[in-house]
Design an enzyme around this catalytic site. Structure first.
Site, PDB file in Angstrom:
ATOM      1  N   GLU A  41       1.085  -1.563  -0.158  1.00 18.64           N
ATOM      2  CA  GLU A  41      -0.257   0.254  -0.034  1.00 18.64           C
ATOM      3  C   GLU A  41       1.047   1.353  -0.250  1.00 18.64           C
ATOM      4  O   GLU A  41       0.394   2.390   1.031  1.00 18.64           O
ATOM      5  CB  GLU A  41      -1.597  -0.023   1.313  1.00 18.64           C
ATOM      6  CG  GLU A  41      -1.863  -0.952   0.978  1.00 18.64           C
ATOM      7  CD  GLU A  41      -3.226  -1.194   2.490  1.00 18.64           C
ATOM      8  OE1 GLU A  41      -2.843  -0.489   3.723  1.00 18.64           O
ATOM      9  OE2 GLU A  41      -3.813  -1.982   1.636  1.00 18.64           O
TER      10      GLU A  41
ATOM     11  N   ASP B 275      -8.844  -8.925   3.787  1.00 20.04           N
ATOM     12  CA  ASP B 275      -7.968  -7.769   5.265  1.00 20.04           C
ATOM     13  C   ASP B 275      -9.329  -7.397   5.776  1.00 20.04           C
ATOM     14  O   ASP B 275     -10.367  -6.687   5.357  1.00 20.04           O
ATOM     15  CB  ASP B 275      -8.010  -6.721   3.621  1.00 20.04           C
ATOM     16  CG  ASP B 275      -7.488  -5.273   4.392  1.00 20.04           C
ATOM     17  OD1 ASP B 275      -7.088  -5.672   5.813  1.00 20.04           O
ATOM     18  OD2 ASP B 275      -7.756  -4.900   4.095  1.00 20.04           O
TER      19      ASP B 275
ATOM     20  N   GLU C 258     -12.380  -2.126  11.926  1.00 15.44           N
ATOM     21  CA  GLU C 258     -12.752  -1.718  10.137  1.00 15.44           C
ATOM     22  C   GLU C 258     -13.460  -2.027   9.799  1.00 15.44           C
ATOM     23  O   GLU C 258     -14.352  -0.426   9.162  1.00 15.44           O
ATOM     24  CB  GLU C 258     -11.548  -2.068   9.994  1.00 15.44           C
ATOM     25  CG  GLU C 258     -11.146  -1.242   8.354  1.00 15.44           C
ATOM     26  CD  GLU C 258      -9.722  -0.874   7.818  1.00 15.44           C
ATOM     27  OE1 GLU C 258      -8.629  -1.724   8.599  1.00 15.44           O
ATOM     28  OE2 GLU C 258     -10.019  -0.807   6.909  1.00 15.44           O
TER      29      GLU C 258
HETATM   30  O1  GCW Z   1      -7.046  -2.761   5.516  1.00 17.97           O
HETATM   31  C1  GCW Z   1      -5.652  -2.602   5.650  1.00 17.97           C
HETATM   32  C2  GCW Z   1      -6.391  -0.600   6.733  1.00 17.97           C
HETATM   33  C3  GCW Z   1      -5.223   0.234   6.550  1.00 17.97           C
HETATM   34  C4  GCW Z   1      -4.580  -0.675   7.364  1.00 17.97           C
HETATM   35  C5  GCW Z   1      -3.848  -1.820   6.251  1.00 17.97           C
HETATM   36  C6  GCW Z   1      -2.675  -2.649   6.807  1.00 17.97           C
HETATM   37  C7  GCW Z   1      -2.657   0.647   8.663  1.00 17.97           C
HETATM   38  O2  GCW Z   1      -7.662  -0.139   5.371  1.00 17.97           O
HETATM   39  O3  GCW Z   1      -5.523   1.317   7.180  1.00 17.97           O
HETATM   40  O4  GCW Z   1      -3.394   0.267   6.924  1.00 17.97           O
HETATM   41  O5  GCW Z   1      -4.934  -2.361   6.151  1.00 17.97           O
HETATM   42  O6  GCW Z   1      -3.124  -3.575   7.913  1.00 17.97           O
HETATM   43  O7  GCW Z   1      -1.461  -2.399   7.038  1.00 17.97           O
END
Ligand code: GCW
Length: 825
Positions: A294, A373, A401
């Site tokens: 990311e 995720d 989340e």
């Molecule tokens: O799902 C994503 C989240 C991010 C997070 C990432 C991760 C900290 O939306 O906010 O970043 O996973 O786990 O690295």
């Protein structure tokens, strides 16, 4: 049976460590408990253990309890490590074999006095034993003939906090950071110490304090003394401080022109940095690393592997006994969505499996529980079975989340249990995930559980008092994954709300059903959470996952939905599992309904094992889920007077909000699927809301109809907003039978200001409210859509119903619709 006790005001700050006074009758069974607490150790942890026991016993039993450093000729509660107890000549009989953090609660006779003893290998074990004993008393358990040894299941039981140095928490839903503000560690670390106490009470022994999207400044020279202050706050509770680090730090803050992990100068830089940290924090735990993920810097910039990166840093930590958790959450977020063979779910296994055996012994690969995720339901990540010569940790997400952001009730222990118990059948053997991550299956030197917690400055830590059950459950499962979700939530409820049977059964039932409820209205059949994935991951936004590179695709089109991940015709993801697990998922005959759309693309008319078609199941699940959410409100209301007023009211407000937002979800997803598939709901509900008065059809004064995007975010895709006027109104006539009704106003509460609403019936104001909730959007959409329920309104045919909206700053007092239902109460 249970004396009616006054319920004093409680804020939730004490979480499950309230030590509420027992009634005299309840306290009776502990009347012979000694009131002297002798502790032989003098470490900070031993002192916490002694003080905690004194405090707990005093508060619960109302007795004068005092501490001592040596035995007198009297009964006592004795705390000590086995070696301390030996050197004091305490008769130990035959102690059970105890691992490092394990403890033993037992009785021993000393000079004819019965003593209760908490013995352990380490002072941390003693502390855990104290919490264990206090928990039993809080839950009114018989401790007269106690003789019990407890061992943690895994050595490393950590939480991660995604706190940024500026005080904002990524995916945090309970206020700002308790650790950082304005780029620095807070001066006042009281809350950090209290947090460590909570963590210790459920056996958590490490906490990485900053976001895995790490700011390199956290490693700057002037930051290290600040970190040392945090470690000081944690130390009395046996919680090791750990840090998320950025791989590019040697370049970003270290003055080097490279961060290539194989460059000797880079290795040297890490050595020096780590030495410096350990000089300031001798019991420092180690690092967490997110790289090549990311947008984070990573070893790929230099053609190096995750093993190269992890080992370079691990070698700096090893001489100090530190570890590095290297996250397997590495994937390409620019995948071409047009290529049906592309699959984000494959990434972790494709990248890490070839590196098996290449990681040093103090590296732990930290693997999210599922391959995508933290969706509301995912299969187990196949990578757990794909690393047999590498330490592994499971990453579970406590912060909600994708599961309602602590505004919706969603108790995750039942989900975690399914994951931990899942048998990956590696080499055709019984290899459940929990045993793999504990290092038991492949005989690894380390292993662990990591929970992403994200508590904040909100007094009650997680915003929703009931959400704390997730933090508690994470710790309890890391300690003992054999515990059932029922046992855990029963414990938590008694500790948090007392032992009243109705309170315990109502709350445990709500908690235990809540994940399934949430799944029903947000993403059944394994489709993934159908939320706005490019926005706040909160309300419904089913189209947002498509036609972009993030790879959270459900591939819904006119004919069907689901990702084909089969070996035969799909992405081949299923091939990453062992043959027996492949067999479970590859064919439609065996694939369980609840993961069907994760593994297969099927027509809407496909018949499930349960006998329904996919589309009808989707409709029904959304209606069932919304109804269950509604029932939580009525269940909770029955506990009025049995729960202290503040927590009762706070939870009630949240449950009402959830019940309303579950309807937003239900309608958005059902309307969207209905539009896409053209298939009607057998039960005639979807798209037919005969009790509904659309705002855009009302007689409007000042209000202007607007189109809402996406279309499913508002009823019929439209709302009315009040812009450029002081106040607007929307009016309509009631045409039903005379009677008592409940009026439900669906409005929008964006977070850029607070608008006001009032409801009038025939010119009389019957309700008014402020739209000042803190929801994660500035827009009029499904994230801000909110329901106000006004019960007990007498209506006659022709009654004039008017809603007045007064905008506040950028909040245009937007309205969606009004529903009128008979009030059965
Ligand atoms: O799902 C994503 C989240 C991010 C997070 C990432 C991760 C900290 O939306 O906010 O970043 O996973 O786990 O690295």
């Amino acid at each position: 049976m249970f004396a009616a006790k006054p319920t004093p005001a409680e804020t939730g700050a004490e979480a499950w460590l309230r030590y509420a006074p027992l009634s005299p009758e309840q306290a009776k069974q502990y009347s012979t408990l000694p009131t002297t607490v002798v502790a032989f150790g003098d470490s900070a942890v031993s002192i916490s253990a002694q003080n905690e026991l004194i405090r707990g016993l005093h508060d619960m039993l109302g007795r004068d309890v005092h501490g001592a450093r040596s035995l007198a000729s009297e009964s006592a509660i004795i705390l000590g490590t086995l070696s301390e107890l030996h050197s004091q000549n305490i008769p130990l009989g035959k102690p059970p074999a105890l691992s490092k953090d394990g403890y033993w609660l037992t009785h021993t006779m000393i000079s004819r006095h019965d003593c209760l003893m908490i013995a352990a290998q380490s002072d941390r074990g003693v502390l855990y034993g104290v919490f264990g004993l206090l928990s039993k008393i809080t839950r009114l358990q018989d401790i007269r003939s106690l003789d019990q040894a407890q061992q943690p299941y895994v050595p490393l039981r950590w939480v991660n906090q995604w706190d940024n140095l500026d005080g904002h928490i990524e995916r945090g839903y309970a206020g700002p950071s308790i650790f950082f503000a304005d780029g620095k560690v807070r001066d006042d670390l009281t809350r950090a110490g209290q947090y460590a106490r909570l963590l210790a009470s459920v056996g958590i022994n490490g906490c990485a304090v900053n976001n895995v999207n790490a700011n390199p400044n956290a490693l700057k020279d002037d930051f290290i003394p600040q970190l040392a202050r945090m470690a000081d706050a944690f130390r009395p509770w046996g919680v090791q401080l750990a840090l998320s680090v950025d791989l590019s730090s040697p370049k970003a803050i270290g003055g080097l022109d490279t961060f290539d992990p194989l460059d000797p100068a880079v290795g040297e830089w890490w050595n020096r940095k780590v030495d410096q940290i350990y000089r300031a924090i001798p019991d420092f735990g180690g690092f967490v690393m997110k790289a090549d993920s990311e947008g984070r810097a990573g070893p790929a910039s230099y053609g190096r592997t995750p093993a190269d990166a992890a080992n370079a840093i691990a070698r700096a930590l090893a001489p100090h006994g530190g570890v590095i958790f290297y996250r397997a959450f590495v994937y390409d977020h620019h995948l071409d969505w047009r290529n049906l063979k592309n699959d984000r779910a494959r990434a972790a296994y494709d990248i890490f499996h070839p590196l098996d055996g290449k990681f040093d012994d103090n590296v732990i690969v930290q693997i999210k529980h599922g391959p995508i995720d933290f969706q509301v339901r995912e299969p187990v990540s196949p990578l757990f079975g794909g690393l047999t010569q590498t330490n592994e940790a499971i990453e579970l997400q406590i912060t909600q989340e994708y599961t309602g952001q602590q505004r919706h009730l969603c108790f995750l222990a039942p989900m975690w249990k399914e994951i931990l118990d899942f048998d990956l059948r590696v080499s055709d053997q019984h290899t459940p995930v929990k045993e793999i991550v504990a290092g038991k299956v492949f005989h690894r030197p380390a292993g662990g559980f990591v929970g992403v917690a994200n508590v904040g400055m909100d007094t009650n830590w997680m915003h929703h008092s009931l959400a704390l059950a997730n933090l508690f459950a994470f710790g309890r499962l890391a300690w003992n994954p054999e515990l059932s979700a029922e046992t855990i939530v029963d414990e938590w409820t008694r500790l948090t709300f007392g032992n009243d049977p109705q309170v315990v059964s109502t709350i445990t039932q709500m908690q235990l059903s809540s994940w399934h409820t949430y799944e029903n209205y947000t993403g059944p059949l394994g489709v993934g959470t159908l939320t706005n994935i490019v926005g706040p991951h909160y309300g419904p936004g089913p189209e947002s996952s498509e036609r972009n590179g993030w790879g959270q695709w459900h591939r819904a089109d006119k004919k069907g939905m689901g990702m084909d991940r089969t070996i035969a015709t799909g992405t081949g993801y299923i091939g990453q599992y062992s043959p027996q697990v492949q067999k479970l998922y590859e064919g439609l005959t065996d694939c369980p309904d609840n993961l069907l759309l994760f593994f297969h693309h099927v027509p809407y008319t496909h018949e499930l094992h349960c006998g329904k078609t996919v589309i009808q199941f989707m409709y029904d699940a959304h209606y069932d889920g919304a109804e269950s959410a509604h029932r939580y409100v009525t269940e909770w209301e029955k506990l009025d007077s049995k729960i202290d007023p503040q927590r009762y009211r706070d939870v009630l407000l949240l449950l009402k909000y959830q019940a309303g937002h579950a309807i937003v979800w239900r309608d958005a997803i059902c309307d969207w699927l209905n539009r896409l598939s053209g298939i009607a709901d057998d039960k005639g509900r979807v798209g037919h809301h005969s009790d509904r008065f659309e705002a855009e059809d009302m007689e409007l004064r000042g209000y202007v109809p607007v189109n809402v995007t996406p279309i499913e975010a508002a009823s019929r895709g439209k709302a009315v907003t009040c812009q450029g006027a002081q106040q607007c109104s929307a009016k309509f006539q009631f045409k039903g039978q005379p009677g008592r009704y409940q009026i439900e106003v669906q409005y929008f509460d964006p977070n850029d200001g607070s608008s006001r609403f009032a409801l009038e019936v025939d010119g009389h104001k019957v309700d008014e409210w402020l739209a000042d909730n803190d929801l994660p959007t500035k827009n009029v959409d499904a994230d801000s859509s909110t329901r106000r329920t006004i019960p007990g309104i007498a209506l006659k045919p022709g009654a004039e119903i008017e809603i007045d909206g007064t905008p506040g700053d950028e909040d245009p007092a937007a309205l969606d619709y009004v529903e009128i239902h008979a009030d059965s109460r």
